[in-house]
Scaffold this motif. Structure first.
Motif, short mmCIF file in Angstrom:
data_model
loop_
_atom_site.label_atom_id
_atom_site.label_comp_id
_atom_site.label_asym_id
_atom_site.label_seq_id
_atom_site.Cartn_x
_atom_site.Cartn_y
_atom_site.Cartn_z
N VAL A 84 43.44 29.62 48.60
CA VAL A 84 44.53 30.95 49.39
C VAL A 84 43.53 30.95 50.54
CG1 VAL A 84 44.41 32.61 49.44
CG2 VAL A 84 44.70 32.06 47.52
N ASN A 85 42.50 30.19 50.97
CA ASN A 85 41.40 29.95 52.17
C ASN A 85 42.04 28.93 52.81
OD1 ASN A 85 39.61 30.66 54.09
ND2 ASN A 85 39.07 29.22 53.94
N ALA A 86 42.51 27.89 52.06
CA ALA A 86 43.04 26.74 53.01
C ALA A 86 44.49 26.69 53.46
CB ALA A 86 43.00 25.47 51.75
N ASN A 87 45.26 27.69 52.45
CA ASN A 87 46.71 28.64 52.69
C ASN A 87 46.67 28.44 54.41
OD1 ASN A 87 47.70 26.01 51.31
ND2 ASN A 87 47.88 28.20 49.51
N ILE A 88 45.93 29.58 54.30
CA ILE A 88 45.89 31.08 55.32
C ILE A 88 45.49 29.87 56.37
CG2 ILE A 88 44.77 33.24 56.40
CD1 ILE A 88 44.81 33.99 53.29
N THR A 89 44.22 29.32 56.29
CA THR A 89 43.76 29.04 57.76
C THR A 89 44.51 27.63 58.55
OG1 THR A 89 41.51 29.86 56.71
CG2 THR A 89 41.48 28.60 58.85
N SER A 90 45.01 26.61 57.58
CA SER A 90 45.85 26.14 58.14
C SER A 90 46.77 26.46 58.74
CB SER A 90 46.06 24.63 56.76
OG SER A 90 47.32 25.75 55.86
N GLN A 91 47.35 27.87 58.58
CA GLN A 91 49.14 28.11 58.83
C GLN A 91 48.36 28.36 60.28
OE1 GLN A 91 51.98 28.69 57.99
NE2 GLN A 91 50.47 27.82 55.65
N SER A 92 47.36 28.23 60.99
CA SER A 92 46.75 28.14 62.74
C SER A 92 47.01 27.48 63.32
CB SER A 92 44.93 28.17 63.36
OG SER A 92 44.26 27.47 62.25
N GLY A 93 47.02 25.80 62.33
CA GLY A 93 47.31 24.79 62.69
C GLY A 93 46.09 23.99 63.39
N ASN A 116 39.79 35.53 57.08
CA ASN A 116 40.67 33.89 57.00
C ASN A 116 42.28 34.32 57.98
OD1 ASN A 116 41.58 35.35 54.80
ND2 ASN A 116 41.27 33.58 53.06
N ALA A 117 42.61 35.75 57.28
CA ALA A 117 43.96 36.00 58.27
C ALA A 117 43.89 36.27 59.19
CB ALA A 117 44.33 37.26 56.94
N TYR A 118 42.59 37.31 59.47
CA TYR A 118 42.82 37.65 60.95
C TYR A 118 42.31 36.75 62.24
CZ TYR A 118 40.24 39.21 65.65
OH TYR A 118 40.28 40.05 66.54
N PHE A 119 41.35 35.69 61.13
CA PHE A 119 41.33 34.58 62.35
C PHE A 119 42.92 33.23 62.09
CE2 PHE A 119 40.76 29.65 62.18
CZ PHE A 119 38.74 29.12 63.02
N ALA A 120 42.83 33.08 61.05
CA ALA A 120 44.67 32.86 61.90
C ALA A 120 45.82 32.62 62.35
CB ALA A 120 44.89 32.18 60.13
N PHE A 121 45.85 33.80 61.77
CA PHE A 121 47.61 34.48 62.03
C PHE A 121 47.73 35.96 63.81
CE2 PHE A 121 48.46 34.14 58.27
CZ PHE A 121 48.83 33.44 57.86
N GLN A 122 45.49 36.52 63.57
CA GLN A 122 45.74 37.60 64.88
C GLN A 122 44.63 36.93 66.02
OE1 GLN A 122 47.09 40.24 65.22
NE2 GLN A 122 46.51 40.51 67.29
N VAL A 123 44.07 35.96 66.30
CA VAL A 123 43.22 34.78 66.41
C VAL A 123 43.30 34.24 67.36
CG1 VAL A 123 40.80 34.55 67.40
CG2 VAL A 123 40.93 35.97 65.87
N VAL A 124 44.00 32.70 66.22
CA VAL A 124 44.18 31.61 67.17
C VAL A 124 45.78 31.50 67.09
CG1 VAL A 124 44.77 28.82 65.61
CG2 VAL A 124 42.35 30.61 65.58
N GLY A 125 46.39 32.31 66.36
CA GLY A 125 47.61 32.99 65.79
C GLY A 125 48.22 31.00 64.47
N PHE A 126 49.94 32.01 64.83
CA PHE A 126 50.50 31.08 63.75
C PHE A 126 50.74 29.71 64.65
CE2 PHE A 126 54.99 29.26 62.19
CZ PHE A 126 54.37 28.66 61.02
N HIS A 127 50.28 28.29 63.84
CA HIS A 127 50.90 27.31 64.72
C HIS A 127 50.07 27.43 66.58
CE1 HIS A 127 53.97 24.78 61.94
NE2 HIS A 127 52.94 26.01 61.03
N PHE A 156 50.83 47.33 60.44
CA PHE A 156 51.57 47.51 61.53
C PHE A 156 51.65 46.43 63.01
CE2 PHE A 156 52.82 51.81 59.11
CZ PHE A 156 53.70 51.14 58.47
N THR A 157 50.85 46.42 63.12
CA THR A 157 50.20 45.54 64.34
C THR A 157 49.86 43.73 64.02
OG1 THR A 157 48.07 45.90 64.86
CG2 THR A 157 49.62 47.54 66.16
N TYR A 158 49.82 43.77 62.79
CA TYR A 158 49.69 42.66 62.15
C TYR A 158 48.08 42.07 62.49
CZ TYR A 158 50.75 38.33 59.76
OH TYR A 158 51.75 37.55 58.77
N SER A 159 47.16 43.26 62.94
CA SER A 159 45.51 43.01 63.92
C SER A 159 44.65 44.07 63.28
CB SER A 159 45.63 43.19 65.23
OG SER A 159 44.68 43.39 65.10
#
Length: 584
Positions: free
Chosen positions: A56-65, A128-139, A469-472
């Motif tokens: 799960v952590n690999a799948n989520i964090t790798s979404q940051s690219g 990890n979700a905050y790291f991948a999708f909010q800080v670094v962002g998708f890709h 709602f804010t994805y953050s």
């Protein structure tokens, strides 16, 4: 006496038993009922309860690219279809498989060895979700690059070491109002559930659109809008959606209802195995460049994957990051303080280690330092922040009482490093419903929020609602704290100005906010007073505390039979002290 009992006794009487304060060791604070083989069984239970984090952590964090560079085009601005980028991203995911298992092994072994707690650590869900999708962002579309994000995590760990030495982690956690603390856990649960329902790291049940912020999805790629990802037609007709929903969701939930150990692992395994054949509509290895590369790696089964793209990627030129780097660092600090501190206290209380007078637990200082040190080491592997796991309760329920439980869990994670191809071949639709179920378990904190008084209820709801709602996570926390401060400051000012004649509705039910007293930890106070053994709590120097049945006994037995052992343990430990006091 059986050979198992003889072995337990011999190990308990050895140097190992003395170090871990096992039964038969003769240690002044011997942990009654601890047995070597029981500890091994407990460690295995903890591993199987939390092994899902590897995939799960690999799948989520790798979404940051990760460190992959996107050669964007007008048709594909964020490299969703760029083969070269997707191949690089797949290598990052494999790196994070190794990194997750390695840091979980390292941190859990350290926790058991030095803090002597049956608590395992791994990269934190939510963080990890905050790291991948909010800080670094998708890709990499976020405000901070992957390199700067792992730098923030590295710095956070060393800040935590300082805070742990000064006792400030407990102080900061106590300073947050109770309603916000409870809402934080519930809000992160909603945030995880939303991620588990989306495409990138989930089953693809929902997506965003131009006209509506969110709508139903579940279609295959050729029916998606290339700009928004929304389904133009054929909603809920993607076979992987139904496989993930029933195989990874309903099946796992039914097992959890019957308290089947390893339920989450069973659900992930079922969906993954169903997704491995290449000739089905739900295959994870389609006949594409990315699919062929993944299948070639999968066929190795057991191998060591060297970390190629995420190892030691810190970036120290912060001139381009500015306030976003600071915001990420502060949020990591705050969320991790609440997450790790709350989990450690909960697990220590469940195991019966919390001192009823000081509300501290054995090995707390070492536990905080191990957690902080592991955060920095994990960032060198490219991992989001490490934290204590509530799944450790599975091992404690099996009878785990010492650090041997955590060491066994860590050794299991170490062995899993050499099975990276298996863990790297777990598809996101196998773990998506896991995130929803983890979110559901985290939502139980909402039941303890004081919903009777608006000054507590509204800030709590704002915190919970704005996280998904804010994805953050950060914006939810900030909004909740600001709402709490404004509402309760106004209420206080009006009450003072009117001499107590105008007070809010249900003010008498308000959760009390007691700001922490004193900035210095107890060891520093003892040192300033000249105590030569200032680093040791007087309660742990052989001193005893007399606790009555009415104070401890009956209620904890109602909560969980394990907690009844705490009462018996305290009574045995305090009986000698009580008798000596009476004689004196």
């Amino acid at each position: 006496m059986t050979w198992v009992e003889r072995t337990n006794q011999k190990i308990g009487e050895s140097v190992v038993g003395r170090w871990f304060r096992m039964d038969f060791s003769g240690h002044p604070r011997e942990r009654k009922g601890s047995r070597f083989f029981t500890e091994i069984r407990a460690g295995l239970a903890t591993f199987f309860a939390m092994a899902y984090i590897i995939a799960v952590n690999a799948n989520i964090t790798s979404q940051s690219g990760g460190t992959c560079v996107c050669a964007s085009t007008a048709e594909d601005p964020i490299c969703e279809f760029n083969t070269e980028y997707l191949l690089c991203k797949d290598v990052v995911r494999r790196d994070l498989i190794t990194a997750t298992a390695a840091i979980a092994a390292f941190s859990s072994i350290l926790m058991g060895l030095f803090a002597n707690l049956p608590v395992a650590l791994a990269p934190g869900m939510g963080l990890n979700a905050y790291f991948a999708f909010q800080v670094v962002g998708f890709h990499g579309t976020g405000p901070v690059s992957y390199n700067m994000a792992v730098t923030a995590v590295f710095v956070e760990g060393f800040i935590f070491i300082g805070l742990s030495l000064l006792g400030m982690r407990q102080w900061l956690a106590r300073a947050i109002p109770a309603s916000i603390k409870l809402a934080t856990g519930a809000g992160i649960g909603l945030y995880l559930a939303l991620i588990g329902l989306t495409y990138s790291a989930g089953i693809g049940a929902v997506t965003g659109n131009k006209d509506t912020p969110m709508e139903l999805a579940g279609c295959i790629d050729k029916y998606k809008n290339p700009e928004t990802g929304a389904c133009k037609s054929h909603k809920l007709q993607n076979p992987t959606f139904w496989l993930g929903l029933f195989g990874g969701g309903m099946f796992t939930a039914i097992l959890m209802m019957y308290r089947v150990k390893g339920a989450i692992i069973a659900g992930i395994a079922l969906v993954s195995i169903a997704s491995w054949p290449r000739t089905t509509n739900v295959t994870y290895f389609p006949y594409t460049d990315v699919g062929n590369s993944s299948f070639d790696f999968f066929k190795k089964v057991a191998t060591f994957h060297k970390i190629e793209k995420t190892l030691v990627q810190q970036e120290w030129d912060l001139s381009q990051a500015g306030g976003q780097f600071g915001l990420a660092l502060i949020t990591f600090l705050y969320v991790d303080i609440l997450d790790c501190t709350g989990t450690l206290y909960a697990m220590a209380r469940f195991a019966g280690f919390v001192d009823p007078e000081t509300q501290d637990f054995e090995g707390s200082a070492a536990a905080y330092i191990v957690d902080a040190f592991s955060i920095s080491i994990g960032s060198l592997f490219g991992s989001p922040p490490v934290t204590a796991y509530v799944e450790s309760g599975a091992g404690i329920s099996e009878g785990g009482k010492t650090g041997i439980t955590a060491i066994v869990t860590g050794l299991c994670f170490f062995i899993s490093i050499f099975f990276a191809p298996i863990f790297a071949s777990i598809p996101p639709w196998a773990t998506g419903c896991t995130l929803v179920l983890v979110g559901a378990m985290m939502m139980k904190a909402a039941a303890d929020i004081n919903w009777h008084y608006p000054g507590d209820a509204i800030p709590a709801f704002v915190t919970m609602a704005l996280m998904p709602f804010t994805y953050s996570i950060a914006y939810g926390l900030i909004a909740g704290i600001m709402t709490y401060v404004v509402l309760n400051t106004v209420a206080w000012a009006v009450e003072k100005a009117t001499g107590g004649r105008i007070v809010p509705y249900n003010k008498d039910t308000k959760e009390p906010w007691n700001p922490p007293k004193g900035l210095f930890p107890r060891w520093a106070v003892r040192a300033m007073k000249g105590d030569k053994l200032f680093w040791r709590d007087p309660a742990h120097r052989g001193a005893t505390i007399e606790v009555s049945d009415s104070d401890l006994g009956r209620k904890s037995q109602e909560l969980h039979p394990m907690e009844g052992l705490e009462d018996e343990k305290l009574r045995r430990e305090t009986s000698a002290g009580a008798i000596s006091e009476k004689r004196a």
